[in-house]
Design a protein around this motif. Structure first.
Motif, PDB file in Angstrom:
ATOM      1  N   MET A  15      -0.490   1.495  -4.747  1.00  0.00           N
ATOM      2  CA  MET A  15      -1.306   2.163  -5.880  1.00  0.00           C
ATOM      3  C   MET A  15      -2.317   3.344  -5.848  1.00  0.00           C
ATOM      4  N   ILE A  16      -2.297   4.084  -5.883  1.00  0.00           N
ATOM      5  CA  ILE A  16      -3.770   5.412  -5.591  1.00  0.00           C
ATOM      6  C   ILE A  16      -4.798   4.858  -6.221  1.00  0.00           C
ATOM      7  N   ILE A  17      -5.890   4.714  -6.097  1.00  0.00           N
ATOM      8  CA  ILE A  17      -7.123   5.112  -7.241  1.00  0.00           C
ATOM      9  C   ILE A  17      -7.806   5.859  -7.113  1.00  0.00           C
ATOM     10  N   GLU A  18      -8.382   6.651  -7.549  1.00  0.00           N
ATOM     11  CA  GLU A  18      -9.233   7.770  -6.621  1.00  0.00           C
ATOM     12  C   GLU A  18      -8.359   8.255  -5.578  1.00  0.00           C
ATOM     13  N   VAL A  46      -3.243  -2.240  -2.831  1.00  0.00           N
ATOM     14  CA  VAL A  46      -1.573  -2.965  -2.357  1.00  0.00           C
ATOM     15  C   VAL A  46      -1.719  -4.248  -2.526  1.00  0.00           C
ATOM     16  N   ASN A  47      -0.602  -4.237  -3.952  1.00  0.00           N
ATOM     17  CA  ASN A  47      -0.044  -5.995  -4.669  1.00  0.00           C
ATOM     18  C   ASN A  47      -2.245  -6.323  -5.236  1.00  0.00           C
ATOM     19  N   GLY A  48      -2.640  -5.466  -5.978  1.00  0.00           N
ATOM     20  CA  GLY A  48      -3.931  -5.713  -7.037  1.00  0.00           C
ATOM     21  C   GLY A  48      -4.908  -5.483  -6.067  1.00  0.00           C
ATOM     22  N   MET A  49      -4.512  -5.757  -4.346  1.00  0.00           N
ATOM     23  CA  MET A  49      -6.054  -5.903  -3.637  1.00  0.00           C
ATOM     24  C   MET A  49      -7.079  -4.247  -3.236  1.00  0.00           C
ATOM     25  N   PRO A  50      -7.491  -4.045  -3.522  1.00  0.00           N
ATOM     26  CA  PRO A  50      -8.016  -3.323  -2.834  1.00  0.00           C
ATOM     27  C   PRO A  50      -8.109  -3.014  -1.360  1.00  0.00           C
ATOM     28  N   GLN A  51      -7.480  -2.412  -0.372  1.00  0.00           N
ATOM     29  CA  GLN A  51      -7.713  -2.343   1.022  1.00  0.00           C
ATOM     30  C   GLN A  51      -9.051  -1.580   1.634  1.00  0.00           C
ATOM     31  N   ASP A  52      -9.657  -2.586   2.942  1.00  0.00           N
ATOM     32  CA  ASP A  52     -10.593  -1.538   3.393  1.00  0.00           C
ATOM     33  C   ASP A  52     -10.517  -0.816   4.315  1.00  0.00           C
ATOM     34  N   PHE A  53     -11.529   0.428   3.659  1.00  0.00           N
ATOM     35  CA  PHE A  53     -10.974   1.618   4.610  1.00  0.00           C
ATOM     36  C   PHE A  53     -10.902   1.823   5.717  1.00  0.00           C
ATOM     37  N   SER A  54      -9.479   2.541   6.571  1.00  0.00           N
ATOM     38  CA  SER A  54      -8.888   2.016   7.091  1.00  0.00           C
ATOM     39  C   SER A  54      -8.642   4.168   7.008  1.00  0.00           C
ATOM     40  N   LYS A  73      -0.569  10.584  -2.627  1.00  0.00           N
ATOM     41  CA  LYS A  73      -1.998  12.264  -3.725  1.00  0.00           C
ATOM     42  C   LYS A  73      -1.305  13.869  -3.903  1.00  0.00           C
ATOM     43  N   ALA A  74      -1.005  13.905  -2.177  1.00  0.00           N
ATOM     44  CA  ALA A  74      -0.439  14.897  -1.810  1.00  0.00           C
ATOM     45  C   ALA A  74       0.840  15.933  -2.628  1.00  0.00           C
ATOM     46  N   ARG A  75       1.252  14.446  -2.991  1.00  0.00           N
ATOM     47  CA  ARG A  75       3.394  14.131  -3.042  1.00  0.00           C
ATOM     48  C   ARG A  75       3.067  14.055  -4.668  1.00  0.00           C
ATOM     49  N   GLY A  76       2.218  13.442  -5.433  1.00  0.00           N
ATOM     50  CA  GLY A  76       1.487  13.661  -6.840  1.00  0.00           C
ATOM     51  C   GLY A  76       1.982  11.912  -7.027  1.00  0.00           C
ATOM     52  N   ILE A  77       2.075  11.245  -6.347  1.00  0.00           N
ATOM     53  CA  ILE A  77       2.507  10.033  -6.178  1.00  0.00           C
ATOM     54  C   ILE A  77       1.511   8.957  -6.399  1.00  0.00           C
ATOM     55  N   GLU A  78       1.347   8.098  -7.244  1.00  0.00           N
ATOM     56  CA  GLU A  78       0.152   7.642  -7.904  1.00  0.00           C
ATOM     57  C   GLU A  78       0.314   5.653  -7.362  1.00  0.00           C
ATOM     58  N   HIS A  79       1.635   5.228  -7.640  1.00  0.00           N
ATOM     59  CA  HIS A  79       2.052   4.419  -7.118  1.00  0.00           C
ATOM     60  C   HIS A  79       3.515   3.915  -6.827  1.00  0.00           C
ATOM     61  N   VAL A  80       3.520   3.357  -5.950  1.00  0.00           N
ATOM     62  CA  VAL A  80       5.009   3.298  -5.517  1.00  0.00           C
ATOM     63  C   VAL A  80       5.308   1.623  -5.676  1.00  0.00           C
ATOM     64  N   PHE A 126       8.815   5.644  -7.659  1.00  0.00           N
ATOM     65  CA  PHE A 126       7.402   5.961  -7.887  1.00  0.00           C
ATOM     66  C   PHE A 126       6.850   6.936  -8.685  1.00  0.00           C
ATOM     67  N   GLY A 127       5.776   6.950  -9.385  1.00  0.00           N
ATOM     68  CA  GLY A 127       5.373   8.602  -9.600  1.00  0.00           C
ATOM     69  C   GLY A 127       3.530   8.393  -9.747  1.00  0.00           C
ATOM     70  N   ARG A 128       3.627   8.574 -11.040  1.00  0.00           N
ATOM     71  CA  ARG A 128       1.887   8.978 -11.207  1.00  0.00           C
ATOM     72  C   ARG A 128       1.786   7.631 -11.610  1.00  0.00           C
ATOM     73  N   VAL A 129       0.377   7.409 -12.197  1.00  0.00           N
ATOM     74  CA  VAL A 129      -0.389   6.478 -12.355  1.00  0.00           C
ATOM     75  C   VAL A 129      -0.815   6.644 -13.544  1.00  0.00           C
ATOM     76  N   GLU A 130      -0.578   6.449 -14.794  1.00  0.00           N
ATOM     77  CA  GLU A 130      -1.646   6.666 -16.866  1.00  0.00           C
ATOM     78  C   GLU A 130      -2.620   6.568 -16.291  1.00  0.00           C
ATOM     79  N   VAL A 131      -3.937   6.645 -16.517  1.00  0.00           N
ATOM     80  CA  VAL A 131      -5.226   6.261 -17.155  1.00  0.00           C
ATOM     81  C   VAL A 131      -5.863   7.037 -18.461  1.00  0.00           C
TER      82      VAL A 131
END
Ligand SMILES: [Fe+2]
Ligand SMILES: [Fe+2]
Length: 383
Positions: free
Chosen positions: A56-59, A64-72, A83-90, A126-131
């Motif tokens: 999931m992409i938030i901001e 990944v599976n509920g865990m924010p990932q360290d920046f890489s 994001k560029a493809r309008g996909i916010e979750h897979v 996959f698709g958008r996530v609604e907040v």
């Protein structure tokens, strides 16, 4: 990193690589087929540990599976591509088929590829996530079923580095004008990521691929050049020019027959003669392209010269190589020896270090090679 996390990292790395290769060479290319098979295997391996894979992409953060990932850098790139493809979750579920994996690669590889029929299937959604404010975040059923195709607007991909690079190379392939702005953005993105991450070469591990294709190699050489230059205290425009030169150093390969570039095993003498033309062809092309730093054309021309001028093409006796050409030779040799080739396994860092030390002073610039190896030593020591 535990095994499960590593599997998921593999999935993302292969997904990136497969989709980038698919947009560069087409979905049917053997390289894409091979990466697709590896991706499928890595998904199956990841799904041994967990019921489903949820990305999931938030901001711009990847969860990944509920865990924010360290920046890489490559996770960042991955989330930008989605994001560029309008996909916010897979969501990838057990039972996923090879066909579904292949469709997903196609969806990520091009704007047209994310057609309705490929967007969601039995084991892949996959698709958008609604907040919804107040009620938390929901990936509602209807959104999950929504196709990504209607959301894709390629022109507004401000930071979509990989796809942009692919696009740039495709244009060159079709003999169109190179858009230098895209390359500049990529390099600026790397410089920024280094600033955030501190240890630039950690990024490399993620970027290193099994394939030898130009885009991966170019990004690796770019990162290595930037790391070297930054270690030397180089900043600002010169730093960026060094990065841009690295991104473009092998651009002449696009004017060499693809069978030669992708040939497994050794080239024949005739094939090698053709291959040896890529520095001159690249330099000529870059000289004609507006906005390309002069240095990039020089580096394209000189990057196989070697310190003792024993490489190619042939140079006049009093020719002096550009500093950036020396940096690029070091990065190029490192990346070439570290990358798995069809005819041998990748060498480990100690072996590569030994090879490079032996070349220092003859083939490679001695001071710059030591500077480079110091960066490697820092990389090996635990953070
Ligand atoms: Fe080259
Ligand atoms: Fe190269």
């Amino acid at each position: 990193m535990n095994g499960g996390a590593r599997n998921i990292q593999d999935v993302i790395r292969l997904l990136l690589s497969a989709s980038a290769n698919a947009s560069l060479y087409g979905a049917g290319h053997p390289q894409v087929v091979r990466l697709g098979a590896q991706l499928y295997d890595s998904i199956i391996a990841a799904l041994e540990d967990v019921e489903e894979l949820s990305l999931m992409i938030i901001e711009s953060e990847l969860i990944v599976n509920g865990m924010p990932q360290d920046f890489s850098l490559y996770l960042n790139r991955f989330s930008q591509i989605l994001k560029a493809r309008g996909i916010e979750h897979v969501k990838i579920l057990r039972g996923i088929t090879r066909q579904e994996v292949d469709s997903f690669i196609v969806s990520l590889s091009s704007a047209q590829g994310a057609g309705g029929e490929t967007a969601s299937s039995d084991h892949l959604r996959f698709g958008r996530v609604e907040v919804r404010l107040g009620s938390g975040m929901t990936g509602s059923g209807s959104n999950e079923a929504e196709t990504a195709s209607s959301r894709i607007r390629l022109p507004d991909m401000p930071k979509e580095e990989l796809a942009r690079f692919t696009e740039i190379y495709e244009m060159v392939k079709r003999r169109q004008k190179l858009k230098i702005t895209g390359i500049l953005d990529i390099v600026s993105g790397f410089v920024e990521a280094f600033r955030q991450e501190g240890k630039p070469l950690l990024v490399l591990a993620a970027l290193r691929e099994n394939d030898e294709y130009t885009f991966t190699h170019s990004t690796n050489v770019c990162i290595l050049n930037l790391a070297q230059a930054m270690a030397l205290g180089i900043q600002g425009q010169l730093l960026k020019d060094i990065g841009v030169s690295a991104m473009l150093h092998d651009i002449g390969k696009l004017f060499i027959p693809e069978e030669i570039i992708t040939k497994k095993g050794k080239l024949t003498d005739e094939e090698f003669d053709l291959m040896k033309q890529h520095p001159a062809k690249g330099a000529r092309y870059l000289m004609k392209t507006a906005g390309v730093p002069r240095m990039a054309a020089i580096v394209a021309f000189e990057h196989h010269a070697m310190l003792d001028m024993s490489g190619y093409p042939r140079f006049p006796a009093d020719w002096r190589l550009n500093l950036c050409s020396h940096l690029t030779m070091i990065s190029d040799i490192f990346d070439a020896t570290r990358t798995r080739r069809s005819y041998r396994e990748p060498l480990d860092l100690d072996e590569v270090t030994a090879i490079m030390l032996e070349m220092a002073g003859t083939k490679l610039h001695p001071v710059l090679t030591r500077n480079f190896l110091r960066i490697l030593v820092n990389l090996k020591s635990p953070s």
